[in-house]
Design a protein around this motif. Sequence first.
Motif, short mmCIF file in Angstrom:
data_model
loop_
_atom_site.label_atom_id
_atom_site.label_comp_id
_atom_site.label_asym_id
_atom_site.label_seq_id
_atom_site.Cartn_x
_atom_site.Cartn_y
_atom_site.Cartn_z
N VAL A 1 0.87 -1.17 0.00
CA VAL A 1 0.00 0.00 0.00
C VAL A 1 0.91 1.22 0.00
N ALA A 2 0.74 2.10 -0.96
CA ALA A 2 1.54 3.32 -1.02
C ALA A 2 1.05 4.28 0.04
N THR A 3 1.93 4.64 0.94
CA THR A 3 1.57 5.58 1.99
C THR A 3 2.14 6.97 1.72
N ARG B 1 8.58 15.07 0.59
CA ARG B 1 7.67 13.95 0.85
C ARG B 1 6.32 14.31 0.23
N LEU B 2 5.77 13.41 -0.58
CA LEU B 2 4.52 13.64 -1.30
C LEU B 2 3.47 12.63 -0.86
N GLY C 1 -2.66 9.48 -6.60
CA GLY C 1 -4.12 9.42 -6.63
C GLY C 1 -4.75 10.33 -5.61
N GLU C 2 -4.06 10.63 -4.52
CA GLU C 2 -4.61 11.55 -3.53
C GLU C 2 -4.35 12.96 -4.02
N ASP C 3 -5.10 13.91 -3.48
CA ASP C 3 -4.92 15.29 -3.89
C ASP C 3 -3.55 15.77 -3.46
N ALA C 4 -2.76 16.18 -4.44
CA ALA C 4 -1.42 16.69 -4.16
C ALA C 4 -1.45 18.20 -4.27
N ASP C 5 -0.44 18.83 -3.75
CA ASP C 5 -0.31 20.28 -3.81
C ASP C 5 -0.14 20.68 -5.27
#
Length: 144
Positions: free
Chosen positions: A24-26, A122-123, A127-131
């Motif tokens: 799982v990518a954290t 660190r990102l 798939g999650e909302d990134a800056d």
Amino acid sequence: MPEDQKTTFLPIIEETVSLTTRKVATGRVRIATRTESVDQVLPAHLSSLDVEVVRVPVGRKIETVPQTTTEGDLTIIPVVEERLVVTRELYLLEEVHVRRVERTETVEIPATTRRQTVQIDRLPPQGEDADPAQSQNKDDQDDL
């Protein structure tokens, strides 16, 4: 077995557990390196050898031509002339004194060297909302 005795069977139930793992990518890490030029001054020791020449008048009569002599850092080179008189005589006109003087000096020589620095960001996982500001720089940097 008599009929009045009834045998009752109890079923035995066994539970089993199965354990599996999944990746799982954290989060992600972005690493960018940058090379800088650093101007610095390097010390260097330079040596030089100067020669001082002094002409020393002598003007005396001699019988034979003297040899060149060296005393420490002083070299004496005789200069003679023949004079015609009723007889031939040698006169020591002068001596040339040559002294070697060594000088050492420290000079600073400018030089440019390079060094690298690293920036680690660190990102969030893919798939999650990134800056949005970090998304614009994505073409310039590698994601790991």
